[in-house]
Design a protein around this motif. Structure first.
Motif, PDB file in Angstrom:
ATOM      1  N   PRO A 251      24.014  55.894  32.545  1.00  0.00           N
ATOM      2  CA  PRO A 251      22.899  55.369  33.328  1.00  0.00           C
ATOM      3  C   PRO A 251      22.038  54.423  32.482  1.00  0.00           C
ATOM      4  O   PRO A 251      21.735  54.722  31.326  1.00  0.00           O
ATOM      5  N   ASN A 252      21.692  53.293  33.054  1.00  0.00           N
ATOM      6  CA  ASN A 252      20.925  52.233  32.381  1.00  0.00           C
ATOM      7  C   ASN A 252      21.715  51.528  31.272  1.00  0.00           C
ATOM      8  O   ASN A 252      21.143  50.764  30.491  1.00  0.00           O
ATOM      9  N   GLY A 253      23.022  51.792  31.213  1.00  0.00           N
ATOM     10  CA  GLY A 253      23.861  51.090  30.249  1.00  0.00           C
ATOM     11  C   GLY A 253      24.124  49.658  30.689  1.00  0.00           C
ATOM     12  O   GLY A 253      23.786  49.253  31.802  1.00  0.00           O
ATOM     13  N   TYR A 254      24.765  48.895  29.804  1.00  0.00           N
ATOM     14  CA  TYR A 254      24.896  47.455  30.009  1.00  0.00           C
ATOM     15  C   TYR A 254      26.361  47.015  30.095  1.00  0.00           C
ATOM     16  O   TYR A 254      27.237  47.599  29.462  1.00  0.00           O
ATOM     17  N   LEU A 255      26.574  45.946  30.868  1.00  0.00           N
ATOM     18  CA  LEU A 255      27.843  45.224  30.881  1.00  0.00           C
ATOM     19  C   LEU A 255      27.545  43.773  30.571  1.00  0.00           C
ATOM     20  O   LEU A 255      26.712  43.154  31.233  1.00  0.00           O
ATOM     21  N   LEU A 256      28.212  43.217  29.552  1.00  0.00           N
ATOM     22  CA  LEU A 256      28.040  41.812  29.200  1.00  0.00           C
ATOM     23  C   LEU A 256      29.359  41.085  29.363  1.00  0.00           C
ATOM     24  O   LEU A 256      30.388  41.519  28.823  1.00  0.00           O
ATOM     25  N   ILE A 257      29.316  39.989  30.134  1.00  0.00           N
ATOM     26  CA  ILE A 257      30.506  39.191  30.371  1.00  0.00           C
ATOM     27  C   ILE A 257      30.272  37.796  29.789  1.00  0.00           C
ATOM     28  O   ILE A 257      29.269  37.552  29.127  1.00  0.00           O
ATOM     29  N   SER A 258      31.183  36.872  30.036  1.00  0.00           N
ATOM     30  CA  SER A 258      31.040  35.516  29.517  1.00  0.00           C
ATOM     31  C   SER A 258      30.073  34.701  30.370  1.00  0.00           C
ATOM     32  O   SER A 258      29.931  34.943  31.573  1.00  0.00           O
ATOM     33  N   CYS A 259      29.460  33.722  29.757  1.00  0.00           N
ATOM     34  CA  CYS A 259      28.564  32.813  30.487  1.00  0.00           C
ATOM     35  C   CYS A 259      29.305  32.008  31.540  1.00  0.00           C
ATOM     36  O   CYS A 259      28.693  31.479  32.469  1.00  0.00           O
ATOM     37  N   SER A 260      30.607  31.891  31.416  1.00  0.00           N
ATOM     38  CA  SER A 260      31.402  31.133  32.390  1.00  0.00           C
ATOM     39  C   SER A 260      31.895  32.004  33.537  1.00  0.00           C
ATOM     40  O   SER A 260      32.590  31.524  34.434  1.00  0.00           O
ATOM     41  N   GLU A 261      31.540  33.290  33.546  1.00  0.00           N
ATOM     42  CA  GLU A 261      31.983  34.229  34.571  1.00  0.00           C
ATOM     43  C   GLU A 261      30.781  34.742  35.360  1.00  0.00           C
ATOM     44  O   GLU A 261      29.634  34.557  34.963  1.00  0.00           O
ATOM     45  N   ASN A 262      31.070  35.417  36.460  1.00  0.00           N
ATOM     46  CA  ASN A 262      30.022  36.099  37.204  1.00  0.00           C
ATOM     47  C   ASN A 262      30.636  37.276  37.941  1.00  0.00           C
ATOM     48  O   ASN A 262      31.853  37.369  38.068  1.00  0.00           O
ATOM     49  N   LEU A 263      29.786  38.175  38.419  1.00  0.00           N
ATOM     50  CA  LEU A 263      30.247  39.316  39.196  1.00  0.00           C
ATOM     51  C   LEU A 263      30.030  39.051  40.678  1.00  0.00           C
ATOM     52  O   LEU A 263      29.214  38.208  41.066  1.00  0.00           O
ATOM     53  N   SER A 264      30.740  39.771  41.518  1.00  0.00           N
ATOM     54  CA  SER A 264      30.587  39.629  42.964  1.00  0.00           C
ATOM     55  C   SER A 264      29.168  40.003  43.392  1.00  0.00           C
ATOM     56  O   SER A 264      28.504  40.815  42.735  1.00  0.00           O
ATOM     57  N   PRO A 265      28.692  39.443  44.501  1.00  0.00           N
ATOM     58  CA  PRO A 265      27.360  39.808  45.010  1.00  0.00           C
ATOM     59  C   PRO A 265      27.218  41.303  45.287  1.00  0.00           C
ATOM     60  O   PRO A 265      26.117  41.853  45.214  1.00  0.00           O
ATOM     61  N   ASN A 266      28.344  41.965  45.582  1.00  0.00           N
ATOM     62  CA  ASN A 266      28.282  43.394  45.886  1.00  0.00           C
ATOM     63  C   ASN A 266      28.524  44.279  44.660  1.00  0.00           C
ATOM     64  O   ASN A 266      28.824  45.469  44.795  1.00  0.00           O
TER      65      ASN A 266
END
Length: 279
Positions: A251-266
């Motif tokens: 809980p409250n942990g983080y996910l970091l991806i690339s600046c060229s990527e994004n996650l779905s709106p959902n």
């Protein structure tokens, strides 16, 4: 890339692959490893032809038949190493590293004052620069207290070739590495190369892992880094992987991806900053 042959300057000609064999091969790769190569016929023939010929296969069809029938691990490793680009470098995407340094690290250290144990995963670590780089940030922040903390990072990749390079830890350093870090965290080697110090090496645990597999590590993670990996996946595969990441995050942990990527709106995560999400 030099396509000139050794004898008489002959130009190397890639082998042809039929539509049926191309479909069989790409479906196998995607269903087992999540990598979508359905629009990459030229890449597949260009990167695999010489190797397939050298291994004695007379055609792509013979290679695909053998691969799908035997599930030969050595052939699968060769296939993945040839078709995925393990490109990374130190200090990549500085904005995201600044957020990790200025916001995430202080938050984690405050949360773990009692147990002094962090749980961080570099998923798709390639040749190792990312987990080593994160280690340096942690050591810099902790200073003389670093020895009192367990900051070991789990670093995984599907490519055994990339992991071999990562464990070796020898690199050509970019100019963006601070001079003080170069002196503190690296040992000069021959030909202008540098090896990360044993202290940094010992903070990273390298392991082969397929991101399509269930995530069943002993502990949930404070932070998961998965940068420039999901670019190979189609949207349903990305969404399913992000859900597995979410379940593997505290809980409250983080996910970091690339600046060229994004996650779905959902996505179940909430966005904090560029390429940075929180459970």
């Amino acid at each position: 890339m030099n396509n000139t042959g050794a004898k008489g300057g002959a130009v190397f000609s890639p082998m042809d692959i039929s539509d049926a064999d191309f479909t069989r091969l790409t479906r196998f790769i995607q269903s087992n490893y999540g990598i979508n190569l359905s629009q990459k016929k030229q890449l597949i023939t260009g990167r695999l032809s010489a190797t397939i010929k050298a291994k004695g296969y007379k055609s792509f069809s013979a290679f695909v038949d053998h691969l799908l029938h035997t599930k030969d691990e050595s052939e699968i490793t060769l296939l993945l190493d040839k078709l995925t680009t393990n490109y990374t470098f130190f200090m990549r995407e500085q904005e995201y590293l600044d957020y990790f340094k200025n916001t995430i690290i202080p938050d984690l250290l405050q949360r773990h004052q009692r147990d002094k144990c962090l749980s961080i995963w570099s998923a798709g670590c390639s040749s190792g620069e990312e987990p080593y780089n994160l280690t340096m940030y942690l050591f810099e922040h902790l200073g003389s207290q670093a020895s009192q903390w367990d900051t070991r990072i789990l670093a995984t990749d599907i490519s055994s070739k990339a992991l071999t390079a990562a464990r070796r830890g020898v690199y050509e350093l970019p100019d963006t590495i601070p001079p003080a870090w170069k002196k503190k965290y690296f040992v000069p080697e021959k030909n202008g190369l540098y090896m990360v110090t044993p202290q940094v090496k010992n903070n990273v645990i390298f392991q082969t892992f397929n991101l399509m597999d269930p995530i069943r590590f002993r502990r949930k993670f404070d932070v998961i880094f998965c940068r420039n990996v999901m670019i190979y996946f189609d949207q349903p595969t990305k969404d399913a992987l992000v859900r597995r990441f979410y379940d593997a995050t505290v809980p409250n942990g983080y996910l970091l991806i690339s600046c060229s990527e994004n996650l779905s709106p959902n996505t179940p995560y909430r966005r904090l900053a560029t390429a940075t999400f929180q459970k």
